[in-house]
Design a protein around this motif. Sequence first.
Motif, short mmCIF file in Angstrom:
data_model
loop_
_atom_site.label_atom_id
_atom_site.label_comp_id
_atom_site.label_asym_id
_atom_site.label_seq_id
_atom_site.Cartn_x
_atom_site.Cartn_y
_atom_site.Cartn_z
N UNK A 87 0.84 -1.19 0.00
CA UNK A 87 0.00 0.00 0.00
C UNK A 87 0.88 1.25 0.00
N UNK A 89 0.77 5.24 0.36
CA UNK A 89 -0.09 6.32 0.85
C UNK A 89 0.23 7.62 0.11
N UNK A 91 0.57 10.51 1.41
CA UNK A 91 1.59 11.31 2.11
C UNK A 91 2.78 10.44 2.53
N UNK A 93 3.69 8.14 4.28
CA UNK A 93 3.48 7.36 5.50
C UNK A 93 4.71 6.55 5.90
N UNK A 94 5.86 7.22 5.87
CA UNK A 94 7.06 6.54 6.37
C UNK A 94 7.14 6.75 7.87
N UNK A 95 7.76 5.80 8.55
CA UNK A 95 7.88 5.93 10.01
C UNK A 95 9.07 6.84 10.32
N UNK A 97 10.95 7.56 12.80
CA UNK A 97 12.13 7.18 13.60
C UNK A 97 12.95 6.07 12.93
N UNK A 98 12.53 5.65 11.75
CA UNK A 98 13.28 4.60 11.05
C UNK A 98 13.93 5.18 9.80
N UNK A 99 15.13 4.68 9.48
CA UNK A 99 15.80 5.11 8.25
C UNK A 99 15.05 4.52 7.06
N UNK A 102 15.35 0.81 7.04
CA UNK A 102 14.60 0.19 8.15
C UNK A 102 13.10 0.22 7.87
N UNK A 103 12.63 1.32 7.27
CA UNK A 103 11.21 1.39 6.91
C UNK A 103 10.84 0.25 5.97
N UNK A 106 11.06 -3.41 7.76
CA UNK A 106 10.14 -3.73 8.87
C UNK A 106 9.08 -4.79 8.52
N UNK A 154 9.09 -0.03 0.02
CA UNK A 154 8.55 -0.75 1.17
C UNK A 154 7.35 -1.62 0.77
#
Lengths: 229, 420
Positions: A87, A89, A91, A93-95, A97-99, A102-103, A106, A154
């Motif tokens: 999916x 998004x 915007x 929608x990356x996290x 606090x993660x590089x 890492x995003x 996950x 991702x």
Amino acid sequence: MIKVKNLIKIFQMGDTELTALKELIFSIPEGQFVAITGKSGSGKSTLLYQMSLLDRPNSGEISIDENDIIALKEDQKIVFRRNNIGYIFQDYALLPSLTASENIALPMIMKGIDQQIAMDRAKESLSKVGLEDKADNLPNQLSGGQQQRVSIARSITHNPKILFADEPTANLDTESSEIILEIFKKLNQEGQTIVMVTHEPEYAQVADRIIELEDGNIIADKLVKKNKK
Amino acid sequence: MNKTNASFTVGRFLAIRDLKRSNPWTTLLIIFVMSLTFLNMVLIGGLLLGLAQGMIGSFKQYYSADLFITPSTEKSIIEQTQDITSAVETIPNLDSYTLRITTPAKVEYGHRTRTEPTDIVENSQAVLTGINFSQENEVTDLSKKVIEGEYLSDIDFNSVLVGKNLFEKYSNRPDSSTEQKLKNAEVGSVVNVVVGNTQKEFIIKGIIGTGNNTIDSRVFMVDAAAREMKNQENLDVNEIAIKLTSANLIDESRSYLQSILENNQDITIQTADEAVPGSSADITKTFKLLGNLVGVIALIVGAITIFIVIFVNAITRRKYIGILKGIGISAQAIEISYVIQSLFYALSGVLVASLFLMGFLKPYLDIHPLVLPIAEGKLAVTTNDILTRGIILIVTSLISGFIPARLVTRQNTLDSILGK
């Protein structure tokens, strides 16, 4: 193969009901790139949410590869999304606090893949979207276009059956938008099923098929004539 | 890797990165609050308990020793003291013992400059205590508690040791109509000791400060002088304090003494704990209760702190949590992430506070105890206390971290993502 039958979604707005999707019927074969278009409020994002299990319709049927996804419980939906759906998004929608890597890693770690292997695969995915040198950057160190490319990486890194994209170019400039669409085209050429919501008619032209919505109804469903494969 | 293992791996993965990349000042502030919470749980209770222990300990050290013989309630003196001491000397585990003659007295200073018999001079009420100074020192180490001047020898018939509570400069309690203090008397001063109609001048040779209110309100003189002041001709005494070679043999030794004295009904043989005055025992109980109460309140405050921190964190990151669920991360993994963060905050807080307590505060208070009128208070905290309360705080924090995370992960995924 996605099958949608008699799909109805109603929103309660105070005392009044707003029918966002009105008995929609269609199917999407495997490997097809579908663009869902329509004006703002036509129901295109709502339709995407129902198909990608982020929301539950009021009635109707949705099946993905013969799996009745509406009947799934919340926990089962998460697992289904993890294994079958990518999916993207609007915007990104990356996290935060993660590089970037890492995003991407996950969801793979959640699938039980070893952390180091997941990180290596994440870096491979980043190179597919041209961001191999941004693996260790946090989202706030990337431009909007770069963040959306990380988001695409991702969403495809766990080889989903279907890739849903909700207005993926809405927040991007023309150049970045074209890069994103090029990536989609390439993925589709590799056999990826893609369902993309967009309100830009010219961007919809990159798809194989365009489904146009208006007030919750399908007003057009046509194949795009081009010589792309 | 099974589902739980994968959830734990992802939870840990998220928690470590959230902690590493969060605002360091915010993290420090949360750890500081947790440290204060833990200090609150341990410190107040520990200080109150320390005071209680100090009070009981000083009674045992300077007053009752291991076994304490006094007249029964019907008697004012231990009759046939010599028979009793003969029995005491046969206790197998006897270390030493001391005899004390006591009587209420008044200590006056400035009496020499009095022109009229009705002139009021500075004075203080005290308990005159006649002792053998060598024997007393063997049992109670009283000579180590001379804070001014020097200890007496058994031939200092004209000198006294005065408890610090009789002096205004050492007393924490001001003069009142019922309790007066010596204002100008000091070591070397000549004071007038009055017992009933008998009075005699003595030189203050030293001032005693044990931290125990009972002892520090006494005036010590050699037993013969005390007997003279009381006009007492026999050798009977009012108190016998017995020190044993091992505190583990107290009950056994008391039974022995009772049997050899054929359950003498004219005396009472008490252990140190029994000899503590009722008011002190009540204070001790109250202090322990207060300490526990403060500890429980601190625990609740700590739990609420963690709850608020995690709740605010989770609520402000609803979208983040929605995205996590949207990309297939299980609710369990997200909850584990928040629980690990709670664990980190609580563990760090407990560690910082423990280091401060055991590395600085406890050693400091051991050397410089809190001096209160009732006793000297050290910090009564053991490693066991720290472990127990630390575990309680950590477990509470884990629960407090889990609940808000659970509340937020239960919300509709799309609503979370769209911020509805």
